[in-house]
Design a protein around this motif. Structure first.
Motif, PDB file in Angstrom:
ATOM      1  N   GLU A   1     -38.065  -8.043  37.877  1.00 39.34           N
ATOM      2  CA  GLU A   1     -36.946  -7.137  37.606  1.00 39.34           C
ATOM      3  C   GLU A   1     -36.054  -7.680  36.490  1.00 39.34           C
ATOM      4  O   GLU A   1     -35.527  -6.921  35.676  1.00 39.34           O
ATOM      5  CB  GLU A   1     -36.124  -6.906  38.874  1.00 39.34           C
ATOM      6  CG  GLU A   1     -36.875  -6.226  40.001  1.00 39.34           C
ATOM      7  CD  GLU A   1     -37.349  -4.819  39.644  1.00 39.34           C
ATOM      8  OE1 GLU A   1     -36.811  -4.219  38.695  1.00 39.34           O
ATOM      9  OE2 GLU A   1     -38.261  -4.321  40.317  1.00 39.34           O
TER      10      GLU A   1
ATOM     11  N   LEU B   1     -33.255   4.251  40.293  1.00 34.27           N
ATOM     12  CA  LEU B   1     -33.960   4.112  39.013  1.00 34.27           C
ATOM     13  C   LEU B   1     -34.813   5.331  38.696  1.00 34.27           C
ATOM     14  O   LEU B   1     -34.888   5.776  37.545  1.00 34.27           O
ATOM     15  CB  LEU B   1     -34.838   2.867  39.031  1.00 34.27           C
ATOM     16  CG  LEU B   1     -34.258   1.608  38.403  1.00 34.27           C
ATOM     17  CD1 LEU B   1     -35.176   0.420  38.640  1.00 34.27           C
ATOM     18  CD2 LEU B   1     -33.995   1.799  36.916  1.00 34.27           C
TER      19      LEU B   1
ATOM     20  N   HIS C   1     -31.846  -2.693  37.573  1.00 29.77           N
ATOM     21  CA  HIS C   1     -32.875  -3.730  37.640  1.00 29.77           C
ATOM     22  C   HIS C   1     -32.277  -5.071  38.081  1.00 29.77           C
ATOM     23  O   HIS C   1     -32.910  -5.817  38.849  1.00 29.77           O
ATOM     24  CB  HIS C   1     -33.579  -3.879  36.292  1.00 29.77           C
ATOM     25  CG  HIS C   1     -34.579  -2.798  36.018  1.00 29.77           C
ATOM     26  ND1 HIS C   1     -35.781  -2.712  36.677  1.00 29.77           N
ATOM     27  CD2 HIS C   1     -34.538  -1.743  35.163  1.00 29.77           C
ATOM     28  CE1 HIS C   1     -36.450  -1.649  36.245  1.00 29.77           C
ATOM     29  NE2 HIS C   1     -35.723  -1.049  35.327  1.00 29.77           N
TER      30      HIS C   1
ATOM     31  N   THR D   1     -37.244  -6.841  32.883  1.00 32.67           N
ATOM     32  CA  THR D   1     -36.877  -5.498  32.427  1.00 32.67           C
ATOM     33  C   THR D   1     -35.399  -5.438  32.068  1.00 32.67           C
ATOM     34  O   THR D   1     -35.011  -4.843  31.057  1.00 32.67           O
ATOM     35  CB  THR D   1     -37.195  -4.450  33.510  1.00 32.67           C
ATOM     36  OG1 THR D   1     -38.554  -4.592  33.909  1.00 32.67           O
ATOM     37  CG2 THR D   1     -36.961  -3.047  32.984  1.00 32.67           C
TER      38      THR D   1
END
Length: 276
Positions: free
Chosen positions: A225, A191, A206, A228
């Motif tokens: 997570e 990421l 994510h 997102t």
């Protein structure tokens, strides 16, 4: 693609120009096939991939053919035909063994790690993951073909991270926790390396982070997570991402008594239903 194939079948050209034309059509077909795959149009995607593979064969570019085969392998895995996916990777590795660049070989090894993990071959998966990392050390981006531009360090790290995330399902006790931690480290690193415009890839990252959290019972981490990933999903509307969200929804069912897990499942259901 139809117009390009019509040109190939009706125009005259030298052998050198013909090879370049077929390579261009193969590259175009891989992109069109991938777009269809991402939109959930699987039959169309398969037709485009097969057409692209034929064009790559006519061009004599075995490395490009390997790239198309890995696209096909990813689609087969998405459709849960895991052994076929691994067979396609093996075919790509063999077919391009003399022409494949370091990035191509690294990419194929990373995919092998992922598919071996899905099939429960965790030791073979770890071996392939290590091989992918070793091969990537020899990559020089300016010497790689254009179609390999997507396979950067972030993509390598994410693919191996997913392999470890999948492997956690086939392990227990300390081994499961260790693999989950490795997966979280790799996906977190991916990421940080992702370019901002790779929104779809970030959504997958994510989701990849949410799943090992869930595997070891860390519902709060999975919930965070997923929030997102859902926000990114709303911006891109990818059917592939939607399918992965639906899988996460089902995987969270054993934890549905926890408020965060229940909310996670409700939000996924709402987002996927709205997108459909």
């Amino acid at each position: 693609m139809a117009d390009a194939n019509a040109l190939l079948s009706t125009c005259s050209y030298t052998e050198k120009t013909g090879r370049a034309l077929f390579a261009a059509v193969a590259d175009l077909g891989s992109v069109a096939g991938w777009m269809s795959f991402d939109a959930g149009r699987h039959h169309s995607a398969q037709q485009l991939f097969f057409t692209a593979l034929h064009a790559a064969s006519e061009s004599g570019d075995k490395a490009l053919g390997a790239h198309i085969l890995q696209c096909m392998a990813r689609q087969m895995a998405h459709l849960e035909h895991y052994e076929e996916a691994l067979d396609l990777v093996s075919l790509a590795q063999y077919g391009a063994r003399r022409q494949a660049t370091p990035a191509t070989r690294s990419m194929l090894a990373a995919l092998e790690a992922r598919f071996q993990a899905i099939l429960g071959q965790v030791e073979d998966s770890a071996r392939a993951a290590g091989q992918a990392e070793e091969l990537f050390a020899d990559v020089h981006p300016d010497e790689e073909p254009d179609h390999m531009a997507f396979f950067d360090e972030a993509e390598l790290t994410a693919t191996i991270g997913i392999a470890y995330q999948i492997a956690t399902k086939h392990d227990t006790g300390h081994g499961r926790t260790q693999r989950a931690e490795t997966s979280l480290d790799l996906l977190g690193r991916a990421l940080t390396l992702r370019p901002e415009h790779r929104v779809r890839s970030k959504a997958f990252d994510h989701l990849g982070l949410a799943r090992p959290h869930l595997t070891v019972g860390e519902v709060a981490g999975a919930h965070q997570e997923t929030q997102t990933a859902l926000a990114l999903f709303g911006a891109i509307g990818s059917k592939r991402v939607g399918d992965r969200l639906a899988e996460l929804h089902d995987e969270a069912e054993p934890y549905a008594a926890a408020p965060e897990a229940a909310e996670l499942r409700d939000q996924i259901r709402s987002a996927v239903t709205t997108a459909a």
